[in-house]
Write a protein that holds these residues in place. Sequence first.
Motif, mmCIF file in Angstrom:
data_model
loop_
_atom_site.group_PDB
_atom_site.id
_atom_site.type_symbol
_atom_site.label_atom_id
_atom_site.label_comp_id
_atom_site.label_asym_id
_atom_site.label_seq_id
_atom_site.Cartn_x
_atom_site.Cartn_y
_atom_site.Cartn_z
ATOM 1 N N VAL A 93 17.747 -40.298 37.921
ATOM 2 C CA VAL A 93 16.732 -41.356 37.975
ATOM 3 C C VAL A 93 17.127 -42.507 37.056
ATOM 4 C CG1 VAL A 93 14.310 -41.919 37.490
ATOM 5 C CG2 VAL A 93 14.900 -39.705 38.517
ATOM 6 N N ILE A 94 16.998 -43.720 37.574
ATOM 7 C CA ILE A 94 17.172 -44.937 36.776
ATOM 8 C C ILE A 94 15.838 -45.668 36.814
ATOM 9 C CG2 ILE A 94 18.480 -47.064 36.449
ATOM 10 C CD1 ILE A 94 20.731 -45.848 38.130
ATOM 11 N N ASP A 95 15.187 -45.796 35.660
ATOM 12 C CA ASP A 95 13.847 -46.399 35.668
ATOM 13 C C ASP A 95 13.721 -47.580 34.713
ATOM 14 O OD1 ASP A 95 13.855 -45.051 33.279
ATOM 15 O OD2 ASP A 95 12.166 -43.733 33.750
ATOM 16 N N GLU A 96 14.845 -48.249 34.434
ATOM 17 C CA GLU A 96 14.837 -49.529 33.733
ATOM 18 C C GLU A 96 15.511 -50.552 34.632
ATOM 19 O OE1 GLU A 96 13.353 -50.306 31.007
ATOM 20 O OE2 GLU A 96 12.843 -48.320 30.214
ATOM 21 N N SER A 97 14.886 -51.705 34.803
ATOM 22 C CA SER A 97 15.383 -52.675 35.781
ATOM 23 C C SER A 97 16.793 -53.164 35.466
ATOM 24 C CB SER A 97 14.419 -53.859 35.881
ATOM 25 O OG SER A 97 14.272 -54.516 34.630
ATOM 26 N N ILE A 98 17.095 -53.386 34.195
ATOM 27 C CA ILE A 98 18.432 -53.845 33.831
ATOM 28 C C ILE A 98 19.464 -52.779 34.193
ATOM 29 C CG2 ILE A 98 19.948 -54.356 31.867
ATOM 30 C CD1 ILE A 98 18.304 -56.725 32.746
ATOM 31 N N ASP A 99 19.108 -51.520 34.011
ATOM 32 C CA ASP A 99 20.017 -50.433 34.375
ATOM 33 C C ASP A 99 20.207 -50.357 35.889
ATOM 34 O OD1 ASP A 99 20.288 -49.808 31.694
ATOM 35 O OD2 ASP A 99 18.745 -48.250 31.746
ATOM 36 N N VAL A 100 19.139 -50.631 36.647
ATOM 37 C CA VAL A 100 19.281 -50.689 38.104
ATOM 38 C C VAL A 100 20.241 -51.818 38.486
ATOM 39 C CG1 VAL A 100 18.092 -51.110 40.296
ATOM 40 C CG2 VAL A 100 16.991 -49.710 38.542
ATOM 41 N N MET A 101 20.109 -52.965 37.840
ATOM 42 C CA MET A 101 21.010 -54.082 38.123
ATOM 43 C C MET A 101 22.453 -53.691 37.842
ATOM 44 S SD MET A 101 18.941 -57.443 36.701
ATOM 45 C CE MET A 101 20.190 -58.585 37.331
ATOM 46 N N HIS A 102 22.692 -53.103 36.692
ATOM 47 C CA HIS A 102 24.056 -52.700 36.348
ATOM 48 C C HIS A 102 24.590 -51.673 37.342
ATOM 49 C CE1 HIS A 102 24.952 -54.880 32.710
ATOM 50 N NE2 HIS A 102 23.785 -54.553 32.174
#
Length: 216
Positions: A63-72
């Motif tokens: 799970v990725i639940d930080e938007s910046i991490d989703v962008m990366h």
Amino acid sequence: MNDYPILYSFRRCPYAIRARMALAYASVPVELREVLLKDKPRPMLEASPKGTVPVLILNDGSVIDESIDVMHWALNQNDPEHWVTEKSSHDRDALVTENDGSFKTCLDRYKYADRHPEHPAHHYREEACRFLQELESRLADSPWLSGKEKGFADIAVFPFIRQFAGVDRAWFDQSPYPHLRHWLNDLLGHPLFQAVMAKHTPWKPGQARVVFPGSQ
């Protein structure tokens, strides 16, 4: 196993907007699940108990639940215009940190000034303008925050400036930030933003899936 990652999102949330823009730019298909923040679906909360969007569930269950991490994550899959470069990483990260920190605090207090009666709305707006002036100065020297071409910082910051401008558009339109207004209008009219702002009905278990970007 799902054949696409699952993205829980809320159309107007600036964090979710920048995540969707990065996924669309990278042409990474996901199963989009639009949520109502007042009625969050149980599978989303089971994946990310903090209950904020975006939440990206990868095919392996991580799970990725930080938007910046989703962008990366999205740009690690595909970055055709080189939005992420090592040369700009320190400057980019500092700008995004300021946006997500002190500016977002001022923005929330400005937008919801009735919840923060210690000061009138214009006080919080003036505090937020410190960041706007920084962006204006950058954009006076180049068309994008990242330089001659748009990049990671532009997409990460843009949804929050959009939200700020919408609080009092009449004030923003006459404010002393012409380069910032031009930058904002360019992104508001960009096909990438238009594509990620399509409206979808809130997700419920068993309904036909929505594949974003595009349809399958």
